[in-house]
Enzyme design. Structure first.
Site, PDB file in Angstrom:
ATOM      1  CB  ILE A   1     -15.419  -8.601   6.733  1.00 26.32           C
ATOM      2  CG1 ILE A   1     -15.251  -7.706   7.970  1.00 26.32           C
ATOM      3  CG2 ILE A   1     -16.862  -9.093   6.604  1.00 26.32           C
ATOM      4  CD1 ILE A   1     -15.486  -8.418   9.287  1.00 26.32           C
TER       5      ILE A   1
ATOM      6  N   GLY B   1     -12.504  -3.376   1.778  1.00 26.93           N
ATOM      7  CA  GLY B   1     -13.546  -4.261   1.276  1.00 26.93           C
ATOM      8  C   GLY B   1     -14.803  -3.467   0.996  1.00 26.93           C
TER       9      GLY B   1
ATOM     10  CG  MET C   1      -8.657  -5.044   9.117  1.00 33.96           C
ATOM     11  SD  MET C   1      -7.620  -6.530   8.960  1.00 33.96           S
ATOM     12  CE  MET C   1      -7.155  -6.822  10.665  1.00 33.96           C
ATOM     13  CD  GLU C   2      -5.102  -1.266   8.618  1.00 35.17           C
ATOM     14  OE1 GLU C   2      -4.769  -2.445   8.793  1.00 35.17           O
ATOM     15  OE2 GLU C   2      -5.648  -0.839   7.564  1.00 35.17           O
TER      16      GLU C   2
ATOM     17  CG  ASP D   1     -11.840  -7.526  -0.218  1.00 33.27           C
ATOM     18  OD1 ASP D   1     -12.778  -7.687   0.576  1.00 33.27           O
ATOM     19  OD2 ASP D   1     -10.806  -6.889   0.076  1.00 33.27           O
TER      20      ASP D   1
ATOM     21  CD  GLU E   1      -2.845  -1.246   2.366  1.00 33.19           C
ATOM     22  OE1 GLU E   1      -3.961  -1.782   2.264  1.00 33.19           O
ATOM     23  OE2 GLU E   1      -2.403  -0.814   3.460  1.00 33.19           O
TER      24      GLU E   1
END
Length: 232
Positions: free
Chosen positions: A152, A78, A173-174, A197, A12
């Site tokens: 997820i 996601g 997640m962040e 995704d 990233e």
């Protein structure tokens, strides 16, 4: 203006890092911060590591050590909004935790004591991001991004998020941990990520396959946004 940029993973940050002129590396607390100029603009790029604690630690170190004027959180996410596909852009107007529950004491789901229920992104940064999206002719959605310490990829986790946050456009997640730190430091932030995704039972396979696509799109967006913020 000095611009702080935060990504969790090597994939990233690598495209942006490779473009930094006069690059110097600071290794601190398990994080790496790369300082220098991106197309003539002073930046500090953080590779934080994955998850809320790593993101909060890294954001704090970045703000204390480099004193950026604004923070951009980049990377992959996601997709939850039905119109999103791999490579599309999501821009936060707010970030919330999807895995915090203190509702027994009267707080909203996702809200921590002493904190707002959600962390609002900066209006000027949102407007600048949307201007860049139009310039690049990218498909994008603006809205709520939710964060938690889980990838997820199952129907149970997805159903819980959709139940608690039906308006959410993306999950990762962040971002909310970074937004939380920015709130405490009173530093403007925005989340600009690309979809890797769609959060379903096959998302782990899609993530592995399309992370590079998401990284390329999000890096392009951030580079354009940095230019916009620096030069108008």
């Amino acid at each position: 203006m000095k611009i702080g940029i935060i990504g969790a993973m090597e994939e990233e940050v690598t495209l942006l890092r490779d473009k930094i002129e006069n690059r110097q590396t600071i290794t601190l607390g398990g994080c790496e911060i790369y300082t220098g100029q991106l197309n003539g603009t002073e930046i500090a790029l953080l590779k934080s590591g994955i998850g809320k604690v790593a993101a909060a630690l890294g954001a704090t170190l970045l703000l204390e050590r480099c004193k950026p004027d604004v923070i951009i959180n980049t990377g992959s996410a996601g997709g939850l909004a039905p119109t999103l596909t791999v490579g599309d852009i999501v821009v936060s107007d707010e970030a919330r935790y999807h895995d915090a529950d203190v509702t027994a004491f009267g707080y909203e789901f996702g809200q921590l004591p002493g904190c707002p229920a959600g962390f609002k992104a900066d209006d000027a940064l949102i407007a600048a991001a949307e201007s860049c999206i139009a310039k690049l002719n990218l498909n994008a959605v603006r809205g709520l991004i939710v964060s938690g310490d889980a990838f997820i990829n199952g129907s149970v986790g997805l159903a819980k998020i959709r139940h608690n946050f039906p308006q959410a456009i993306a999950v990762e997640m962040e971002a909310t941990a970074i937004a939380h730190v920015c709130h405490n430091f009173n530093v403007p932030f925005v989340v600009v990520r690309a979809i890797s995704d769609v959060a379903d039972q096959q998302s782990h396979l899609s993530f592995d396959e399309f992370l590079a696509v998401a990284a390329k799109q999000s890096s392009l967006m951030v580079e354009t946004l940095v230019q916009k913020l620096a030069h108008g």
